[in-house]
Enzyme design. Structure first.
Site, PDB file in Angstrom:
ATOM      1  N   ASN A 181       0.790  -1.274   0.059  1.00  0.00           N
ATOM      2  CA  ASN A 181       0.104  -0.097   0.213  1.00  0.00           C
ATOM      3  C   ASN A 181       0.759   1.227   0.091  1.00  0.00           C
ATOM      4  OD1 ASN A 181      -2.120  -1.730   0.060  1.00  0.00           O
ATOM      5  ND2 ASN A 181      -2.733  -1.512   2.191  1.00  0.00           N
ATOM      6  N   TYR A 183       3.615   2.181   1.691  1.00  0.00           N
ATOM      7  CA  TYR A 183       4.227   2.626   2.948  1.00  0.00           C
ATOM      8  C   TYR A 183       5.839   2.590   2.443  1.00  0.00           C
ATOM      9  CZ  TYR A 183      -0.302   3.504   4.444  1.00  0.00           C
ATOM     10  OH  TYR A 183      -1.707   4.133   4.447  1.00  0.00           O
ATOM     11  N   ASN A 238      -1.485   5.590  -2.191  1.00  0.00           N
ATOM     12  CA  ASN A 238      -0.523   6.171  -1.579  1.00  0.00           C
ATOM     13  C   ASN A 238       0.490   6.566  -2.688  1.00  0.00           C
ATOM     14  OD1 ASN A 238      -1.494   6.703   0.937  1.00  0.00           O
ATOM     15  ND2 ASN A 238      -1.068   4.493   1.450  1.00  0.00           N
TER      16      ASN A 238
HETATM   17  C1  LIG Z   1     -10.869   1.268   7.112  1.00  0.00           C
HETATM   18  C2  LIG Z   1     -10.118   0.492   6.401  1.00  0.00           C
HETATM   19  C3  LIG Z   1      -8.568   0.467   7.018  1.00  0.00           C
HETATM   20  C4  LIG Z   1      -7.628  -0.240   6.402  1.00  0.00           C
HETATM   21  N1  LIG Z   1      -6.497  -0.133   7.095  1.00  0.00           N
HETATM   22  C5  LIG Z   1      -5.705  -1.016   6.538  1.00  0.00           C
HETATM   23  C6  LIG Z   1      -4.196  -0.883   7.453  1.00  0.00           C
HETATM   24  O1  LIG Z   1      -4.056  -0.593   8.279  1.00  0.00           O
HETATM   25  N2  LIG Z   1      -3.237  -1.901   6.590  1.00  0.00           N
HETATM   26  C7  LIG Z   1      -3.350  -2.498   5.532  1.00  0.00           C
HETATM   27  O2  LIG Z   1      -2.637  -3.297   5.048  1.00  0.00           O
HETATM   28  N3  LIG Z   1      -4.695  -2.355   4.825  1.00  0.00           N
HETATM   29  C8  LIG Z   1      -5.551  -1.639   5.555  1.00  0.00           C
HETATM   30  N4  LIG Z   1      -6.850  -1.618   4.788  1.00  0.00           N
HETATM   31  C9  LIG Z   1      -7.194  -2.416   3.505  1.00  0.00           C
HETATM   32  C10 LIG Z   1      -7.613  -3.613   3.830  1.00  0.00           C
HETATM   33  O3  LIG Z   1      -6.828  -4.399   4.749  1.00  0.00           O
HETATM   34  C11 LIG Z   1      -8.120  -4.683   2.709  1.00  0.00           C
HETATM   35  O4  LIG Z   1      -6.966  -4.938   1.867  1.00  0.00           O
HETATM   36  C12 LIG Z   1      -9.139  -4.099   1.845  1.00  0.00           C
HETATM   37  O5  LIG Z   1     -10.353  -3.556   2.700  1.00  0.00           O
HETATM   38  C13 LIG Z   1      -9.712  -4.935   0.868  1.00  0.00           C
HETATM   39  O6  LIG Z   1     -10.368  -6.139   1.474  1.00  0.00           O
HETATM   40  P1  LIG Z   1     -12.141  -6.288   1.434  1.00  0.00           P
HETATM   41  O7  LIG Z   1     -12.625  -6.378   0.215  1.00  0.00           O
HETATM   42  O8  LIG Z   1     -12.254  -7.760   2.092  1.00  0.00           O
HETATM   43  O9  LIG Z   1     -12.422  -4.936   2.439  1.00  0.00           O
HETATM   44  C14 LIG Z   1      -7.949  -0.827   5.302  1.00  0.00           C
HETATM   45  C15 LIG Z   1      -9.091  -0.664   4.622  1.00  0.00           C
HETATM   46  C16 LIG Z   1     -10.173  -0.278   5.178  1.00  0.00           C
HETATM   47  C17 LIG Z   1     -11.587  -0.292   4.582  1.00  0.00           C
END
Ligand SMILES: Cc1cc2nc3c(=O)[nH]c(=O)nc-3n(C[C@H](O)[C@H](O)[C@H](O)COP(=O)(O)O)c2cc1C
Length: 374
Positions: A181, A183, A238
């Site tokens: 992502n 970072y 990002n």
């Molecule tokens: C509110 C929110 C916070 C997130 N925070 C992180 C994080 O701290 N670290 C990370 O690697 N991805 C983060 N993500 C990405 C999620 O881990 C995940 O990759 C993304 O939501 C897609 O999966 P899903 O379709 O099951 O939601 C975040 C996503 C959301 C919606």
């Protein structure tokens, strides 16, 4: 009968099913210390086979968003101990996602108001989340970073090593190194960001050196069976871009194969968006080829997939052998009892986006359970 709900061994961690709670930043830890609300939130979700915590800065310098919990003070580690105890008391397992945001930060969040550090002096076109004096949250442009001196890099690796040790001491079952992502580690790996001329810039070998050095230090400290990594080969999150993600991440997974990691966590496509996202003119990313390259190089870690999975696609991924574990993000925000709902094929609560980042109990620990079903 699907394997999704069956127990398995993930490195050194025995899990009761293959459903994983993805890392989710929620900005509900003022002072960077996990609190009662955070303990309750994770406890509620302990029926996941494995919980990956929200991204957790390994140092003050690695911090880039308001009210995220850290891994670098005694108070924060004591707070995390309460979280890990609560999850274990419910029979769950939990690893911490170790985070250094690099340039995705703001001067006001940095030690002495300094510049965030990165592989480059160029700012990301991106935003971070701040909390205003009146307690309301808002997004702000990221600040201009400064490129790390080559001589500072051993210190960064040492920060990861120390944080990994502190995490195990705080009761975590393992750590997930955040290599995704956009970072810090991603800022080194991708040629659309890294413009260095030292041994950490230029070729794919050089750009991935920091990631491997971190993996090396962490596995030596806590054992490879408790170490994992998250990668997001094509996400533009990002302001990240690479001219050849297939070659880059093939090199990464081939290099990871020599460590007996717990798992490799792959975000397929644009994080939280299109699964078939393409970087620039590149063809669709071939995730199957990535996994095969890893296995061909001798890699044995579990393969975890994420991004937009639902019950049917998760069952298919695991039963076809394409993945060992499936991580769910938004579904876990809104459904603390997601495992039960998936198992019994019950409808899911919809997540409320307005309460994703910051705030209190609402949209955090008050999503209803599907109680009435046995
Ligand atoms: C509110 C929110 C916070 C997130 N925070 C992180 C994080 O701290 N670290 C990370 O690697 N991805 C983060 N993500 C990405 C999620 O881990 C995940 O990759 C993304 O939501 C897609 O999966 P899903 O379709 O099951 O939601 C975040 C996503 C959301 C919606």
């Amino acid at each position: 009968m699907t394997k999704l709900f069956e127990p398995t061994q993930v490195g050194d961690i025995a899990v009761k099913n293959r459903i994983v709670m993805a890392p989710l930043t929620r900005n509900r830890s003022p002072g960077a210390v996990p609190n009662d609300l955070n303990v309750e939130y994770y406890r509620q979700r302990a029926t996941a086979g494995l919980i990956i915590t929200e991204a957790t800065p390994i140092t003050h310098q690695g911090q880039g968003y308001a009210d995220v919990p850290g891994l670098y003070t005694k108070e924060a580690l004591d707070g995390w101990k309460r979280v890990t105890d609560a999850v274990h008391a419910e029979g769950g397992k939990i690893v911490v996602q170790m985070w250094h945001v690099g340039r995705i930060s703001h001067n006001t969040l940095q030690p002495n108001g300094g510049k965030p550090v990165s592989s480059t002096n160029r700012a990301a076109k991106g935003k971070t989340y701040l909390v205003n004096a009146d307690g309301t949250g808002s997004f702000a442009e990221t600040s201009e970073p400064r490129a790390l001196e080559t001589s500072e890099i051993p210190g960064i690796i040492e920060d990861y090593r120390k944080a990994a040790r502190a995490a195990i001491d705080a009761g975590f079952d393992g750590v997930e190194i955040h290599g995704a992502n956009g970072y810090l580690l991603d800022q080194f790996m991708r040629d659309g960001i890294n413009d260095r001329t030292d041994q950490y810039g230029g070729s794919i070998e050089n750009r991935t050196k920091l990631t491997f050095e971190v993996v090396d230090a962490v596995t030596k400290e806590i054992g490879a069976g408790r170490t994992a990594i998250r990668l997001s080969p094509v996400t533009p999150s990002n302001d990240s871009y690479d001219s050849n993600p297939q070659a880059l991440f093939t090199h990464v997974v081939e290099g990871l194969a020599k460590y007996d990691l717990a798992y490799i966590h792959i975000v397929e496509g644009q994080t939280g968006g299109e699964r078939d996202y393409k970087q620039g003119d590149n063809p669709s990313f071939d995730y199957k080829a990535l996994c095969q390259a890893y296995e061909k190089a001798g890699g044995k870690a579990d393969w975890m997939v994420n991004n937009g999975y639902d019950r049917a696609t998760a069952i298919d991924a695991v039963d076809s052998g394409r993945a060992d574990l499936v991580a769910f993000g938004k579904p876990f925000i809104a459904n603390p009892d997601l495992v039960k709902r998936l198992e019994k094929n019950l409808p899911l609560n919809a997540p409320d986006q307005a309460t994703f980042y910051g705030g209190g109990q609402k949209g955090y620990i008050d999503y209803p359970l599907a109680d009435k079903v046995a």
